[in-house]
Design a protein around this motif. Structure first.
Motif, PDB file in Angstrom:
ATOM      1  N   VAL A 101     106.238  31.308   5.987  1.00  0.00           N
ATOM      2  CA  VAL A 101     106.968  32.274   5.310  1.00  0.00           C
ATOM      3  C   VAL A 101     105.757  33.394   4.627  1.00  0.00           C
ATOM      4  CG1 VAL A 101     108.712  33.517   3.693  1.00  0.00           C
ATOM      5  CG2 VAL A 101     109.010  31.444   4.770  1.00  0.00           C
ATOM      6  N   VAL A 102     105.737  34.475   5.045  1.00  0.00           N
ATOM      7  CA  VAL A 102     104.599  35.567   4.618  1.00  0.00           C
ATOM      8  C   VAL A 102     105.465  36.776   4.217  1.00  0.00           C
ATOM      9  CG1 VAL A 102     102.481  36.630   5.139  1.00  0.00           C
ATOM     10  CG2 VAL A 102     102.945  34.764   6.454  1.00  0.00           C
ATOM     11  N   ASP A 103     105.186  37.197   3.026  1.00  0.00           N
ATOM     12  CA  ASP A 103     105.787  38.467   2.532  1.00  0.00           C
ATOM     13  C   ASP A 103     104.951  39.287   1.719  1.00  0.00           C
ATOM     14  OD1 ASP A 103     107.638  40.211   1.582  1.00  0.00           O
ATOM     15  OD2 ASP A 103     108.822  38.760   0.336  1.00  0.00           O
ATOM     16  N   ASP A 104     105.083  40.598   1.400  1.00  0.00           N
ATOM     17  CA  ASP A 104     104.263  41.287   0.920  1.00  0.00           C
ATOM     18  C   ASP A 104     104.241  40.970  -0.659  1.00  0.00           C
ATOM     19  OD1 ASP A 104     104.271  43.034   3.117  1.00  0.00           O
ATOM     20  OD2 ASP A 104     105.836  44.362   2.506  1.00  0.00           O
ATOM     21  N   ALA A 105     103.128  41.573  -1.211  1.00  0.00           N
ATOM     22  CA  ALA A 105     102.710  41.324  -2.773  1.00  0.00           C
ATOM     23  C   ALA A 105     104.110  41.827  -3.598  1.00  0.00           C
ATOM     24  CB  ALA A 105     101.458  41.799  -3.253  1.00  0.00           C
ATOM     25  N   GLU A 106     104.240  41.379  -4.648  1.00  0.00           N
ATOM     26  CA  GLU A 106     105.130  41.917  -5.665  1.00  0.00           C
ATOM     27  C   GLU A 106     104.935  43.207  -6.091  1.00  0.00           C
ATOM     28  OE1 GLU A 106     105.824  39.700  -8.727  1.00  0.00           O
ATOM     29  OE2 GLU A 106     106.546  37.684  -7.852  1.00  0.00           O
ATOM     30  N   GLU A 107     103.543  43.778  -6.201  1.00  0.00           N
ATOM     31  CA  GLU A 107     103.081  45.152  -6.484  1.00  0.00           C
ATOM     32  C   GLU A 107     103.771  45.800  -5.490  1.00  0.00           C
ATOM     33  OE1 GLU A 107     101.258  42.525  -6.619  1.00  0.00           O
ATOM     34  OE2 GLU A 107     100.920  42.213  -8.798  1.00  0.00           O
ATOM     35  N   ALA A 108     103.565  45.599  -4.179  1.00  0.00           N
ATOM     36  CA  ALA A 108     103.893  46.527  -3.215  1.00  0.00           C
ATOM     37  C   ALA A 108     105.381  46.815  -2.715  1.00  0.00           C
ATOM     38  CB  ALA A 108     103.498  45.863  -1.769  1.00  0.00           C
ATOM     39  N   ASP A 109     106.255  45.876  -3.591  1.00  0.00           N
ATOM     40  CA  ASP A 109     107.533  46.405  -3.666  1.00  0.00           C
ATOM     41  C   ASP A 109     107.954  47.182  -4.964  1.00  0.00           C
ATOM     42  OD1 ASP A 109     108.077  44.775  -1.390  1.00  0.00           O
ATOM     43  OD2 ASP A 109     108.362  43.038  -2.685  1.00  0.00           O
TER      44      ASP A 109
ATOM     45  N   GLY B  78     105.987  49.368  -7.024  1.00  0.00           N
ATOM     46  CA  GLY B  78     105.395  50.944  -6.916  1.00  0.00           C
ATOM     47  C   GLY B  78     104.907  51.118  -8.203  1.00  0.00           C
ATOM     48  N   GLY B  79     104.758  52.284  -8.764  1.00  0.00           N
ATOM     49  CA  GLY B  79     104.082  52.762  -9.776  1.00  0.00           C
ATOM     50  C   GLY B  79     102.685  52.734  -9.863  1.00  0.00           C
ATOM     51  N   GLU B  80     102.114  52.706 -11.040  1.00  0.00           N
ATOM     52  CA  GLU B  80     100.820  52.682 -11.149  1.00  0.00           C
ATOM     53  C   GLU B  80     100.078  51.408 -10.741  1.00  0.00           C
ATOM     54  OE1 GLU B  80      99.798  53.732 -15.053  1.00  0.00           O
ATOM     55  OE2 GLU B  80     100.599  55.884 -15.029  1.00  0.00           O
ATOM     56  N   GLY B  81      98.945  51.299 -10.159  1.00  0.00           N
ATOM     57  CA  GLY B  81      98.258  50.125  -9.641  1.00  0.00           C
ATOM     58  C   GLY B  81      99.093  49.653  -8.378  1.00  0.00           C
ATOM     59  N   ASP B  82      99.845  50.588  -7.818  1.00  0.00           N
ATOM     60  CA  ASP B  82     100.699  50.055  -6.584  1.00  0.00           C
ATOM     61  C   ASP B  82      99.334  49.756  -5.346  1.00  0.00           C
ATOM     62  OD1 ASP B  82     102.184  49.652  -4.366  1.00  0.00           O
ATOM     63  OD2 ASP B  82     103.254  51.735  -4.509  1.00  0.00           O
ATOM     64  N   ALA B  83      99.784  48.639  -5.096  1.00  0.00           N
ATOM     65  CA  ALA B  83      98.686  48.079  -4.041  1.00  0.00           C
ATOM     66  C   ALA B  83      98.547  48.707  -2.581  1.00  0.00           C
ATOM     67  CB  ALA B  83      98.952  46.737  -3.617  1.00  0.00           C
ATOM     68  N   ARG B  84      99.614  49.521  -2.509  1.00  0.00           N
ATOM     69  CA  ARG B  84      99.844  50.528  -1.179  1.00  0.00           C
ATOM     70  C   ARG B  84      99.019  51.646  -1.204  1.00  0.00           C
ATOM     71  NH1 ARG B  84     106.227  51.053  -0.672  1.00  0.00           N
ATOM     72  NH2 ARG B  84     105.763  51.009  -3.121  1.00  0.00           N
TER      73      ARG B  84
ATOM     74  N   GLY C 142      97.577  39.079  -3.506  1.00  0.00           N
ATOM     75  CA  GLY C 142      98.940  38.859  -3.959  1.00  0.00           C
ATOM     76  C   GLY C 142      99.981  38.631  -2.783  1.00  0.00           C
ATOM     77  N   ILE C 143      99.390  38.301  -1.608  1.00  0.00           N
ATOM     78  CA  ILE C 143     100.207  38.141  -0.536  1.00  0.00           C
ATOM     79  C   ILE C 143     100.906  36.706  -0.678  1.00  0.00           C
ATOM     80  CG2 ILE C 143     100.476  37.722   1.859  1.00  0.00           C
ATOM     81  CD1 ILE C 143      99.923  40.693   1.398  1.00  0.00           C
ATOM     82  N   ARG C 144     102.318  36.812  -0.455  1.00  0.00           N
ATOM     83  CA  ARG C 144     102.980  35.549  -0.969  1.00  0.00           C
ATOM     84  C   ARG C 144     103.299  34.614   0.199  1.00  0.00           C
ATOM     85  NH1 ARG C 144     107.947  38.518  -4.021  1.00  0.00           N
ATOM     86  NH2 ARG C 144     107.137  40.153  -2.370  1.00  0.00           N
ATOM     87  N   THR C 145     102.793  33.456   0.224  1.00  0.00           N
ATOM     88  CA  THR C 145     103.007  32.595   1.488  1.00  0.00           C
ATOM     89  C   THR C 145     103.597  31.152   1.091  1.00  0.00           C
ATOM     90  OG1 THR C 145     100.694  31.746   1.295  1.00  0.00           O
ATOM     91  CG2 THR C 145     100.850  33.641   2.476  1.00  0.00           C
ATOM     92  N   SER C 146     104.370  30.540   2.016  1.00  0.00           N
ATOM     93  CA  SER C 146     104.701  29.120   1.751  1.00  0.00           C
ATOM     94  C   SER C 146     104.861  28.582   3.225  1.00  0.00           C
ATOM     95  CB  SER C 146     106.186  29.195   1.249  1.00  0.00           C
ATOM     96  OG  SER C 146     106.983  29.697   2.000  1.00  0.00           O
ATOM     97  N   LEU C 147     104.186  27.378   3.048  1.00  0.00           N
ATOM     98  CA  LEU C 147     104.294  26.583   4.191  1.00  0.00           C
ATOM     99  C   LEU C 147     104.910  25.073   4.160  1.00  0.00           C
ATOM    100  CD1 LEU C 147     103.084  26.215   7.204  1.00  0.00           C
ATOM    101  CD2 LEU C 147     101.150  25.492   6.260  1.00  0.00           C
ATOM    102  N   SER C 148     105.748  24.823   4.771  1.00  0.00           N
ATOM    103  CA  SER C 148     106.463  23.723   4.872  1.00  0.00           C
ATOM    104  C   SER C 148     106.687  22.818   6.390  1.00  0.00           C
ATOM    105  CB  SER C 148     107.925  24.009   4.294  1.00  0.00           C
ATOM    106  OG  SER C 148     108.848  24.649   5.093  1.00  0.00           O
ATOM    107  N   VAL C 149     106.782  21.420   6.059  1.00  0.00           N
ATOM    108  CA  VAL C 149     106.827  20.858   7.383  1.00  0.00           C
ATOM    109  C   VAL C 149     108.492  20.622   7.639  1.00  0.00           C
ATOM    110  CG1 VAL C 149     106.401  18.409   8.498  1.00  0.00           C
ATOM    111  CG2 VAL C 149     104.724  19.455   7.057  1.00  0.00           C
ATOM    112  N   GLU C 150     108.912  20.900   8.652  1.00  0.00           N
ATOM    113  CA  GLU C 150     110.337  20.684   9.180  1.00  0.00           C
ATOM    114  C   GLU C 150     110.618  19.646  10.074  1.00  0.00           C
ATOM    115  OE1 GLU C 150     112.633  22.730   7.636  1.00  0.00           O
ATOM    116  OE2 GLU C 150     111.066  23.685   6.390  1.00  0.00           O
ATOM    117  N   ASP C 151     111.505  18.868   9.923  1.00  0.00           N
ATOM    118  CA  ASP C 151     111.915  17.713  10.788  1.00  0.00           C
ATOM    119  C   ASP C 151     112.745  18.445  11.935  1.00  0.00           C
ATOM    120  OD1 ASP C 151     111.183  15.804   9.090  1.00  0.00           O
ATOM    121  OD2 ASP C 151     113.096  15.866   8.143  1.00  0.00           O
ATOM    122  N   GLU C 152     113.038  19.549  11.959  1.00  0.00           N
ATOM    123  CA  GLU C 152     113.978  20.065  13.246  1.00  0.00           C
ATOM    124  C   GLU C 152     114.068  21.655  12.930  1.00  0.00           C
ATOM    125  OE1 GLU C 152     116.196  19.729  16.782  1.00  0.00           O
ATOM    126  OE2 GLU C 152     115.007  18.487  15.669  1.00  0.00           O
TER     127      GLU C 152
END
Length: 300
Positions: free
Chosen positions: A157-165, A167-173, A267-277
């Motif tokens: 799972v790959v998701d945008d950084a929290e700052e990208a959602d 907004g406001g000052e210091g917005d990564a975008r 700050g890109i959010r990622t998670s990698l998991s092993v799945e049985d199926e």
């Protein structure tokens, strides 16, 4: 007793109470003299000379009556025309709404027909692979993405950084460039998918979209497109393969380290998991426009 005559006592009258509006003298003056003296004098002079008020001659009275009749006629004709035109406008509006509804229904019917034809084409392709592919037909179908597959694998799972959602000052975008922002870019996903293929993945999907040898991952503004279909973050990548080996190989690959650098630095959010199926759907259709099967050479 004699003496000076007594003066009668002087009785002063009690002072008048102040007017309630004494503090509003300007407003009182305006109300008492609503018409300027110059205008009042001019109006009195015209009235004395017979210039003001209603017309006195017959001709003037007839002219005034004719003007009033003409104004009433114009108002009456306008009201009549509006009353006559109202049903026509309402009818045209109703016809336009009916036409829009019919065209919308026709478009939806065509879209349903396209989906049915696409499913039929995919089913025929899979049947042709099973019928004419021989022993390798099923394997070819899996590699081409023409059939549904399932088995062990990994979920990334790959998701945008929290700052990208937020907004406001210091917005990564607000910064420019390819990957120096908090948003996941199309090139990021390209590297992720290529890294999974290189690490031993046998089939890959992004948000349920099956990837084939002809798939393209591109960008349209801030949106990521897979085969011209927009995806919405978070981006869920499923890959079929040996889960433990696939996960370990991807983490150690250059593309896995690139993704980890995005997580640490931007700050890109990622998670990698092993799945049985995991289950991956078939691609909608595989269209080959250039490649042609080679003719089998006979033995002499």
């Amino acid at each position: 007793m004699c003496g000076m005559p007594q003066q009668p006592p002087v009785r002063s009258s009690p002072p008048r109470p102040p007017r309630p509006d004494a503090s509003m003298s300007l407003l009182t003056n305006v109300m008492d003299h609503s018409l300027d003296e110059g205008y009042a004098e001019a109006a009195a002079r015209k009235k004395a000379e017979g210039e003001g008020g209603m017309p006195r001659t017959l001709r003037a009275k007839l002219g005034l009556a004719a003007g009033l009749v003409l104004a009433a006629l114009v108002v009456t004709v306008g009201a009549a025309q509006a009353r006559i035109a109202a049903p026509v406008v309402a009818k045209e509006r109703g016809e336009l709404i009916d036409r829009i509804d019919r065209q919308t229904a026709a478009a939806e019917k065509l879209e349903d027909g396209i989906d049915e034809l696409r499913d039929d084409v995919g089913a025929r392709q899979r049947e042709a692979l099973r019928k004419h592919g021989g022993d390798q037909g099923e394997l070819v179908g899996i590699l081409a993405g023409a059939v549904e597959v399932h088995g062990p694998g990994v979920k990334l799972v790959v998701d945008d950084a929290e700052e990208a959602d937020q907004g406001g000052e210091g917005d990564a975008r607000e910064t420019s460039g390819f990957s120096d922002t908090g948003r996941v870019r199309d090139r990021d996903m390209q590297r992720v998918v290529n890294g999974l293929w290189e690490s031993g993945a046998e089939a890959v999907t992004i948000n349920g979209q099956r990837l084939t040898a002809l798939s393209a991952i591109r960008a349209a503004g801030d949106a990521i497109l897979v085969d011209n279909k927009p995806l919405v973050p978070p981006y869920t990548v499923l890959a079929v393969g040996d889960g433990e080996k696939l996960s370990s190989a991807f983490r150690q690959s250059g593309d896995g380290q690139y993704l980890d650098a995005l997580r640490k630095n931007f700050g890109i959010r990622t998670s990698l998991s092993v799945e049985d199926e995991v289950r991956l759907p078939a691609a909608p259709s595989v269209i080959v426009r250039t490649a042609q099967p080679s003719a089998e050479k006979g033995t002499s």
